[in-house]
Design a protein around this motif. Sequence first.
Motif, PDB file in Angstrom:
ATOM      1  N   GLU A  81      69.707 -49.826-110.488  1.00  0.00           N
ATOM      2  CA  GLU A  81      69.369 -50.254-109.133  1.00  0.00           C
ATOM      3  C   GLU A  81      67.979 -50.878-109.059  1.00  0.00           C
ATOM      4  O   GLU A  81      67.762 -51.863-108.349  1.00  0.00           O
ATOM      5  N   ARG A 131      67.814 -54.396-110.423  1.00  0.00           N
ATOM      6  CA  ARG A 131      68.313 -55.363-109.454  1.00  0.00           C
ATOM      7  C   ARG A 131      67.311 -55.596-108.321  1.00  0.00           C
ATOM      8  O   ARG A 131      67.074 -56.739-107.907  1.00  0.00           O
ATOM      9  N   ALA A 132      66.701 -54.513-107.831  1.00  0.00           N
ATOM     10  CA  ALA A 132      65.846 -54.614-106.652  1.00  0.00           C
ATOM     11  C   ALA A 132      64.477 -55.218-106.952  1.00  0.00           C
ATOM     12  O   ALA A 132      63.833 -55.763-106.057  1.00  0.00           O
ATOM     13  N   ASN A 150      65.894 -48.540-101.933  1.00  0.00           N
ATOM     14  CA  ASN A 150      67.132 -49.255-102.225  1.00  0.00           C
ATOM     15  C   ASN A 150      67.927 -48.585-103.339  1.00  0.00           C
ATOM     16  O   ASN A 150      69.150 -48.699-103.392  1.00  0.00           O
ATOM     17  N   ALA A 151      67.233 -47.902-104.234  1.00  0.00           N
ATOM     18  CA  ALA A 151      67.918 -47.218-105.328  1.00  0.00           C
ATOM     19  C   ALA A 151      68.451 -45.852-104.920  1.00  0.00           C
ATOM     20  O   ALA A 151      69.330 -45.304-105.588  1.00  0.00           O
ATOM     21  N   SER A 153      72.576 -45.205-104.114  1.00  0.00           N
ATOM     22  CA  SER A 153      73.456 -44.874-105.237  1.00  0.00           C
ATOM     23  C   SER A 153      73.083 -43.528-105.851  1.00  0.00           C
ATOM     24  O   SER A 153      73.962 -42.781-106.309  1.00  0.00           O
ATOM     25  N   THR A 154      71.789 -43.230-105.849  1.00  0.00           N
ATOM     26  CA  THR A 154      71.349 -41.970-106.445  1.00  0.00           C
ATOM     27  C   THR A 154      71.879 -40.776-105.670  1.00  0.00           C
ATOM     28  O   THR A 154      72.352 -39.790-106.259  1.00  0.00           O
TER      29      THR A 154
END
Length: 352
Positions: A235, A238-239, A266-267, A270-271
């Motif tokens: 993530e 990507r961010a 932003n990560a 998913s975390t």
Amino acid sequence: MSEAAVIGSAPGSGRGLAGRRWANFRRNRRGYVSTWIMAVLLLATLPAEFIANDRPLLVHFQGDYYIPVLKDYPETAFGGDFATTADYRDPYVRDLIRTDGWTIWPLIPFSYRTVALDLGQPAPSPPSTDNWLGTDDQARDVLARLIYGLRISILFGVVLTALSSSIGIAAGLVQGYFGGLTDLLGQRLIEIWSGLPVLYLLIILASIVTPTFWLLLFLLLLFSWMGLVGVVRAEVLRARNFEYVKAARALGMSNARIMTRHVLPNAMVSTLTFLPFTLAGSVTILTSLDFLGFGLPPGSPSIGELLNQGKNNLQAPWLGFTGFLALAVLLSLLVFIGEAVRDAFDPRKVFR
């Protein structure tokens, strides 16, 4: 855009981010109800000594008050003959107190190590009015051991998940943000470290030293932190190339602030998806080790030890059923609550 940037420009942002997250949490009815059930479960297990104990909560004797659940008192304090710690289950001590006082007992007058000597039948004994879930093969009350065992399992799972997740998120954040040689060396280290036979190492260590709660937690923490590194790293990779991250760098913002304020939120979506499974896995691994005999010291209350007793005493089905239902309910509640927390922190659902 980052969650912080979206919040600043969103209409109706006066409600506050915390209020919106709480509203999203409540929308997940399954997780919301599970939270209340878990709260009740915690209230019944965290103060286990005041719920299940072989010592009275309060003793009034000859005008004085005693709190045996918190402090040891000699038998001579109640008119006995010996200066050793009073055994409040002894009929002699009970009669001494009853002659000039009274006692208030916990709801369950057994501790996890209390041996019931007046069963009237061989142990393990079936459920009765005295032992609501029966006794195990050492004549100890199953309900009392279950309460203490649930407390250990919950605390162990929460502490291990918090520590391992913190280390894993930090490692994945650093690897993904800086990339290059830092990422390469970190990935090779994880590949080597994850290839170690964890179970064999725990078995070897258990044969050398007696595992305690904190020693077992430390040993499992050495290997459990790697679960979230890959997710966070992907993530962040990507961010880190988003426009607002490049703009923050151009404005001279420090790397630490960019990582924590812009990249990490932003990560986290998913975390947080993996956190309930990490928490459930932490409880499961402690149960598995206790079941195999390589977990907490012998005699410690645990769900794994109860399941092992159910396996060894098939003629006493209440042991296996109690351990199975306790583990199934606990894991289900943790997963449902984790799903609700994930929805609450999902920036895509904040303004719904």
